[in-house]
Write an enzyme that holds these catalytic residues in place. Structure first.
Site, short mmCIF file in Angstrom:
data_model
loop_
_atom_site.label_atom_id
_atom_site.label_comp_id
_atom_site.label_asym_id
_atom_site.label_seq_id
_atom_site.Cartn_x
_atom_site.Cartn_y
_atom_site.Cartn_z
CB CYS A 64 43.01 31.44 53.60
SG CYS A 64 44.39 30.31 54.17
CB CYS A 88 42.03 28.16 53.01
SG CYS A 88 42.26 28.78 54.66
#
Length: 436
Positions: A62, A65
């Site tokens: 991600c 993230c």
């Protein structure tokens, strides 16, 4: 086909391989100012060990993230060094899908704050400095006692701009102590015991007791002189949790979810242009006299998908005013569909009169955007549940036919759920810096 009881026995034997955590087990965590890396085997132990722990549910692939990770790395030693430390931890929710499902994780990254084991979603800022200031609130006293002008200034400065601030001048702490606990996650609370005339001038009150509400981010403040019995203080606090005119975005919508009041929504082309700023002043004046309603505004330029949910397109005459129930229904007021440039105050008054007299046309929001951004958290979770049930049924059916599991078949089932979630939740959380 294998008897169904055999399938259950096989399932039970598989479960036996998963590690369990007993209350008697001792778990030691190295608290050195770094972000703790958790696994499913020690997650529950970490939550029970630390009174305050912020957990980042992330996925290694991600992008959001990866951008959040260094901010958490910066915040971790500061939060861990507080008098009442807040531990920062992370767990690979893509790897530990069962744990992620248990905690209703439907997008990456998702931050949850666990206070004495009780989780709550974190929707605050993600910049390290702002995150630290935001989270300090969770370990602060329910009601701060201020004994000087400098203490008041320091309290307001430390509180920052994300939450409203309530200061009781000459007010007994017991009047707001229970309310401070109830609304701890939404506002700062304090009682000023000693202060000068300069403070009274600054906060615009001329007698005590008085309860001041301050919105630093919007440069707004108001004063409540009572009565301080029964439900009156709480009514004032609830009405003062939002500024008089609230800009509508994903964050503010999430903060509105617990408020039952209807929203007078004004849709403009660009909420930052001069005409819109002038209109907002009139909305504030109307809001100060209509506390049973929330007044909000949104620009098509700022959030086009949201505006289009209320039948706004390139041909629409703006500004447009409607009354929204915060869910799927809204009301157009007959004869007050749009606002002209002259005599704006009178037009807003006429709009409100029409609404209260019932001169309305009830409508439903159009298109999926509003549901995607606001109302479909439960829907997304339902999708996950359906995918899980289907996957289990496929597994049982496959075992029942006594077919050997082809290489990677179980992973493919998981990936099927993951791919659906990725498409759906990126739309849902784009404005909140989430990916799935």
């Amino acid at each position: 086909m294998l008897p169904f009881i055999h399938v259950l026995l096989l399932f039970s034997s598989l479960l036996s391989y998963f590690p369990s955590i007993s209350a008697s087990q001792e778990h030691q965590f190295k608290v050195d100012g770094k972000v703790l890396e958790l696994e499913d085997s020690n997650f529950d132990a970490a939550i029970s060990t630390f009174d305050y722990i912020l957990v980042d549910f992330y996925a290694p692939w991600c992008g959001h993230c990866k951008r959040l990770a260094p901010e958490l790395d910066k915040a971790a030693p500061v939060l861990g060094g507080l008098k009442q430390p807040i531990i920062v931890a992370k767990i690979d929710a893509d790897r530990y899908k069962r744990l992620a499902s248990k905690h209703e994780i439907d997008g990456y990254p998702t931050l949850k704050m666990f206070i004495h084991g009780v989780p709550s979603d974190y929707y605050g800022p993600r910049n390290a400095d702002l995150l630290v200031r935001f989270l300090k609130k969770f370990v602060a006293p329910d009601v701060a006692i201020l004994n000087s002008d400098s203490a008041i200034s320091e309290f307001v400065e430390a509180a920052g701009t994300h939450f409203p601030i309530f200061i009781g001048f000459g007010l007994n702490e017991s009047v707001i102590s229970n309310l401070a606990v109830k609304y701890k996650k939404k506002a700062w609370f304090s009682v000023a015991k000693d202060f000068s005339g300069a403070v009274m001038t600054k906060y615009d009150f001329d007698k005590v007791p008085a309860l001041a509400s301050i919105h630093p981010a919007y440069n707004e403040q108001s004063i409540f002189y009572g009565p301080f019995e029964e439900k009156f203080p709480e009514d004032y606090i609830k009405q003062s949790l939002f500024p008089l005119a609230l800009p509508i975005n994903l964050d503010t919508l999430m903060s509105l979810k617990d408020d039952e009041r209807k929203i007078v929504l004004t849709i403009v082309q660009d909420e930052t242009d001069e005409k819109s700023l002038g209109l907002i002043k009139f909305l504030k004046a109307a809001a100060s006299a209509n506390h049973d309603l929330i007044f909000g505004y949104v620009g098509v330029k700022q959030w086009e998908d949201f505006a289009e949910s209320f039948e706004v397109d390139k041909k629409s005459k703006l500004p447009k005013m409607i009354v929204w129930d915060g869910n799927k229904e809204y009301f157009s007021i007959i004869g007050s569909e749009s606002i002209e440039e002259t005599d704006i105050g009178t037009q807003i008054s006429r709009f409100l009169e029409g609404y209260r007299e019932g001169n309305v046309i009830q409508k439903l929001i159009t298109g999926p955007s509003l549901i995607d951004f606001i109302s479909s958290q439960m829907g997304i979770r339902l999708v996950f549940m359906i995918i899980f049930v289907v996957a289990v049924m496929i597994l049982i059916f496959t075992i029942g036919k006594e077919e050997p599991l082809r290489g990677g078949s179980l992973d493919q089932v998981d990936h099927g759920g993951s791919s659906v979630s990725q498409k759906d939740t990126i739309e849902l959380h784009r404005a909140a810096d989430k990916e799935d």
